[in-house]
Design a protein around this motif. Sequence first.
Motif, PDB file in Angstrom:
ATOM      1  N   ILE A 104      25.614  41.419  37.837  1.00  0.00           N
ATOM      2  CA  ILE A 104      26.749  40.995  38.657  1.00  0.00           C
ATOM      3  C   ILE A 104      27.339  42.134  39.487  1.00  0.00           C
ATOM      4  O   ILE A 104      27.518  42.012  40.696  1.00  0.00           O
ATOM      5  N   SER A 105      27.636  43.234  38.830  1.00  0.00           N
ATOM      6  CA  SER A 105      28.400  44.265  39.543  1.00  0.00           C
ATOM      7  C   SER A 105      28.232  45.625  38.898  1.00  0.00           C
ATOM      8  O   SER A 105      27.809  45.755  37.759  1.00  0.00           O
ATOM      9  N   PHE A 124      37.516  33.942  50.558  1.00  0.00           N
ATOM     10  CA  PHE A 124      37.565  33.870  49.099  1.00  0.00           C
ATOM     11  C   PHE A 124      36.510  32.908  48.555  1.00  0.00           C
ATOM     12  O   PHE A 124      35.824  33.212  47.572  1.00  0.00           O
ATOM     13  N   THR A 155      29.766  35.687  43.764  1.00  0.00           N
ATOM     14  CA  THR A 155      29.950  36.282  42.431  1.00  0.00           C
ATOM     15  C   THR A 155      29.292  35.424  41.357  1.00  0.00           C
ATOM     16  O   THR A 155      28.634  35.938  40.453  1.00  0.00           O
ATOM     17  N   LEU A 156      29.448  34.111  41.475  1.00  0.00           N
ATOM     18  CA  LEU A 156      28.912  33.221  40.438  1.00  0.00           C
ATOM     19  C   LEU A 156      27.413  32.982  40.578  1.00  0.00           C
ATOM     20  O   LEU A 156      26.717  32.825  39.571  1.00  0.00           O
ATOM     21  N   ILE A 159      38.882  28.190  37.650  1.00  0.00           N
ATOM     22  CA  ILE A 159      39.108  28.992  38.866  1.00  0.00           C
ATOM     23  C   ILE A 159      40.047  28.245  39.814  1.00  0.00           C
ATOM     24  O   ILE A 159      40.874  28.851  40.490  1.00  0.00           O
ATOM     25  N   LEU A 195      38.345  40.699  42.992  1.00  0.00           N
ATOM     26  CA  LEU A 195      37.328  39.801  42.454  1.00  0.00           C
ATOM     27  C   LEU A 195      36.666  40.258  41.155  1.00  0.00           C
ATOM     28  O   LEU A 195      36.577  39.516  40.185  1.00  0.00           O
ATOM     29  N   ASP A 196      36.192  41.490  41.126  1.00  0.00           N
ATOM     30  CA  ASP A 196      35.418  41.953  39.979  1.00  0.00           C
ATOM     31  C   ASP A 196      35.322  43.467  40.028  1.00  0.00           C
ATOM     32  O   ASP A 196      35.131  44.039  41.104  1.00  0.00           O
ATOM     33  N   HIS A 197      35.444  44.107  38.868  1.00  0.00           N
ATOM     34  CA  HIS A 197      35.304  45.561  38.806  1.00  0.00           C
ATOM     35  C   HIS A 197      34.342  45.992  37.722  1.00  0.00           C
ATOM     36  O   HIS A 197      34.553  47.024  37.073  1.00  0.00           O
ATOM     37  N   GLY A 198      33.327  45.166  37.482  1.00  0.00           N
ATOM     38  CA  GLY A 198      32.299  45.591  36.532  1.00  0.00           C
ATOM     39  C   GLY A 198      32.624  45.231  35.090  1.00  0.00           C
ATOM     40  O   GLY A 198      33.755  44.873  34.756  1.00  0.00           O
ATOM     41  N   VAL A 199      31.604  45.346  34.232  1.00  0.00           N
ATOM     42  CA  VAL A 199      31.750  45.076  32.794  1.00  0.00           C
ATOM     43  C   VAL A 199      32.855  45.933  32.192  1.00  0.00           C
ATOM     44  O   VAL A 199      33.554  45.513  31.266  1.00  0.00           O
ATOM     45  N   SER A 223      42.299  35.889  41.304  1.00  0.00           N
ATOM     46  CA  SER A 223      41.112  36.549  41.844  1.00  0.00           C
ATOM     47  C   SER A 223      40.151  36.980  40.727  1.00  0.00           C
ATOM     48  O   SER A 223      38.970  36.642  40.736  1.00  0.00           O
ATOM     49  N   VAL A 249      39.753  36.039  37.701  1.00  0.00           N
ATOM     50  CA  VAL A 249      39.165  35.008  36.847  1.00  0.00           C
ATOM     51  C   VAL A 249      37.753  34.645  37.344  1.00  0.00           C
ATOM     52  O   VAL A 249      36.912  34.186  36.561  1.00  0.00           O
ATOM     53  N   VAL A 250      37.483  34.896  38.616  1.00  0.00           N
ATOM     54  CA  VAL A 250      36.143  34.644  39.157  1.00  0.00           C
ATOM     55  C   VAL A 250      35.132  35.592  38.521  1.00  0.00           C
ATOM     56  O   VAL A 250      34.090  35.160  37.994  1.00  0.00           O
ATOM     57  N   GLY A 251      35.431  36.882  38.547  1.00  0.00           N
ATOM     58  CA  GLY A 251      34.529  37.860  37.944  1.00  0.00           C
ATOM     59  C   GLY A 251      34.379  37.639  36.443  1.00  0.00           C
ATOM     60  O   GLY A 251      33.271  37.679  35.896  1.00  0.00           O
ATOM     61  N   SER A 260      34.677  34.876  34.825  1.00  0.00           N
ATOM     62  CA  SER A 260      33.849  33.675  34.609  1.00  0.00           C
ATOM     63  C   SER A 260      32.364  33.989  34.737  1.00  0.00           C
ATOM     64  O   SER A 260      31.539  33.522  33.940  1.00  0.00           O
ATOM     65  N   ALA A 261      32.018  34.768  35.764  1.00  0.00           N
ATOM     66  CA  ALA A 261      30.610  35.133  35.962  1.00  0.00           C
ATOM     67  C   ALA A 261      30.099  35.943  34.768  1.00  0.00           C
ATOM     68  O   ALA A 261      28.980  35.726  34.286  1.00  0.00           O
ATOM     69  N   HIS A 262      30.921  36.881  34.291  1.00  0.00           N
ATOM     70  CA  HIS A 262      30.489  37.722  33.174  1.00  0.00           C
ATOM     71  C   HIS A 262      30.374  36.927  31.871  1.00  0.00           C
ATOM     72  O   HIS A 262      29.490  37.183  31.054  1.00  0.00           O
TER      73      HIS A 262
END
Lengths: 249, 249, 249, 249
Positions: free
Chosen positions: C10-11, C35, C42-43, C211, D64-68, D212, D214-216, D218-220
């Motif tokens: 993912i990231s 957004f 992201t998903l 979400i 959005l996301d900042h990694g694990v 914002s 919650v998107v990252g 959710s993916a993780h």
Amino acid sequence: MNNEKFETKISKHDENGEPIIRGYNLIELINKVNFTQSIFLTLKGELPSENEEKLLNAILVSSLDHGVEAPSTTIARLTASNGVSSSTAIAAGISSIGDAHGGAGEALAKLLQETPEKNASKIVVEFKEKKKRIPGFGHKIYEVDPRTQSLLKIAQDTGFYGKFVNLCLEIERELEKVSEKKLPLNIDGAIAALMSELGFDWRLGKSLFIISRVVGISAHVQEEQTTGKPVRRVSEKDVDYTGPTKRNL
Amino acid sequence: MNNEKFETKISKHDENGEPIIRGYNLIELINKVNFTQSIFLTLKGELPSENEEKLLNAILVSSLDHGVEAPSTTIARLTASNGVSSSTAIAAGISSIGDAHGGAGEALAKLLQETPEKNASKIVVEFKEKKKRIPGFGHKIYEVDPRTQSLLKIAQDTGFYGKFVNLCLEIERELEKVSEKKLPLNIDGAIAALMSELGFDWRLGKSLFIISRVVGISAHVQEEQTTGKPVRRVSEKDVDYTGPTKRNL
Amino acid sequence: MNNEKFETKISKHDENGEPIIRGYNLIELINKVNFTQSIFLTLKGELPSENEEKLLNAILVSSLDHGVEAPSTTIARLTASNGVSSSTAIAAGISSIGDAHGGAGEALAKLLQETPEKNASKIVVEFKEKKKRIPGFGHKIYEVDPRTQSLLKIAQDTGFYGKFVNLCLEIERELEKVSEKKLPLNIDGAIAALMSELGFDWRLGKSLFIISRVVGISAHVQEEQTTGKPVRRVSEKDVDYTGPTKRNL
Amino acid sequence: MNNEKFETKISKHDENGEPIIRGYNLIELINKVNFTQSIFLTLKGELPSENEEKLLNAILVSSLDHGVEAPSTTIARLTASNGVSSSTAIAAGISSIGDAHGGAGEALAKLLQETPEKNASKIVVEFKEKKKRIPGFGHKIYEVDPRTQSLLKIAQDTGFYGKFVNLCLEIERELEKVSEKKLPLNIDGAIAALMSELGFDWRLGKSLFIISRVVGISAHVQEEQTTGKPVRRVSEKDVDYTGPTKRNL
């Protein structure tokens, strides 16, 4: 983990993989101590005396359950009715224990333990000036809270009617002087005084409440799961809409 | 609330606003019973006999704490390190008790209480066919789990070494026949058998674990709040990125 | 962490500490995508086409908010009224999204994506035999759900009216044959079909709902914090006590 | 519910059971607005202008996301690895957003919106005296945070480079005078300034971050559920036991 290791004085596993709590092998604890003694040990680091155990017992029994209407219990039952696991429902109830519900004991214990000069009249004046209520005092119904009376009686019998109890009772008297209505030391306030007498850090105030109340919440969650209908909802009659009237884009 | 009232057999307030639990006034309970007795009463509806109290005590002490590395405890400490309240951190820990951590007892208790014909060999064959492990059996280290031994010994002393215990031990023997390695009844499994002997609904399986483990979690959260550095992070060394290489929009 | 590293597609952070999501620098994303596009990325790992973006937009807007009476919103407001932080109140609301509230979409998406032979009549018969309701069908009020109609119209316009939509509409027809009353594809069911058309793993079913709904929950929590009175309680009139009458120890 | 009805300006159901948000029928919203517009509407009560939408978009994409390694994401993945549902794992992550992680934006927005006299030098002196850090300033790596630069550039382009941004930049300059090292306005600080420019109540600070992030998360969580091994544990090597040595009862 990054830069910092976890450092703990609470527990570890010994060379055989056995859990050791505060130095004692868990298996020895299973055979020799009761649950209240083991709670005291885990939180404070040493086993309680007979009197300490007696007082902690009374504190733990006093917060066991306050009916469906206790907000954290209501929230746990509503959550359970949505079809989640019992651990999720119990956690939702516990997460809702905040400053305005279940948090007064911790707030007063902090005040008692951190106020350098224990002067009741000064404390009352300061809160008066800030137009705030002192946590742990006042009750919807009672002028004298019978649960407080019970706990203070046990404190007397066990030798823990000390400086924190006395400070609370002085605050009660000062409050009566400056307020129109009686604001008695309530059950949250009594527990704050007694946990301080027992030497528990105020940061454990909410935890002591949670350790006790999780029992009632658990019973209510199981009752909801076995007898409740799915998905409880607030009635539309309980909601007033005061927003914009219907409009088009 | 909508269509349905809450219906409860657990507790209410009497005409004076006093909490009544399972028919008993809370104030009388504060003065006359200990915490373990009151837990039994709240969850089951009646006070325990001396032997029931003894066995429930042993069960509750046995799950008290398993070190920082117990996943729900780790999660509670990490959460606390982000600067949230103790109730939020404890709730995060409890919410993480799931099928794969802390849930084996409930799963086995369900199996024991719901299987109409209690036939160990049939149970083992069915799980074998589905390629699933029977919850409550097997241990990383032990061939004989010393905590299981302790609890079963107390069950014998208190007269609760009954049909559920025997079924579990038969399953253990059947498992040994069909598996290469020994899969002993572990602590979760022993508690599942004993809570069933005591007549607790399997839906209380996770709750009994939570009522006990919340003590250890509380101690660890307070330790983290007083001695830990803010915001614990997983190290980048613990993460492998295997996604797309850098690209432009 | 123990034995296992986290592995992620993912990231990561690049050599300058910049967040990289699915290969793209976050700063480039801030400047170039909206957004909804970034949620899709992201998903799913890739940016959406214009039609994919349009359909995901419609799905996300459709679950935004359903009033105070939506159970997870009620729970979040009750929790907020106890004086906890907004993140704790929002989390309590989200944790209450379960099989019976907000979970129907995920359950149907799993059914659609995992059933090897997509035969509507077989599916209906199987549920009938187990006396279970197929998730995503039926509505308290509607015979035709207008939100479903809207979403399916957008699916048609964007080219996503495919095999999953068709299977759902066949199930709807089969259900009408075997049931007395019409059980229309509801909004949860429509989203299950459309997220499957878009190629989202069914395990993201609750997440897509969360979400979207976290927006409404956030608005309600802030409204409760600014206008609600502290500690909302269920009324005693909403509780029926059916337990033992008063008794002494 | 007791004494108090819920009062809401956000949403209701109309006479046909249709959800109405801020006066608009949800079905019309599904067809005519995008997700960012609908977020603005739900939180603020009116649809955004083109420039407001553009700026809110940038804010939402930026978190959005900042990694694990982002603590709330780590906690959500650990929780998911215990075998709980995705909603429970996501909720655990969100509940961990606190003063020390994800809360700086809300704290600075409160300061900006509530300080009656907006004087940078006075603010800096006051924090200096209390030996506290001003939330939203300072970064581990950067002297100039590139994400801040991006957001401020978009603020300029959209006409929202106003009094709150200017106050923050003055604080930055004052901080440089009194501190040895540069403490640049970081991403949390920039968002605090810009949400204030957009007229969002500071109480929505954590919520905007949550909507914002919650998107990252959710993916993780989905990645953990599909690729991770069950029950991640901290290694014993990451724990130092400093408690009492082994002892007997």
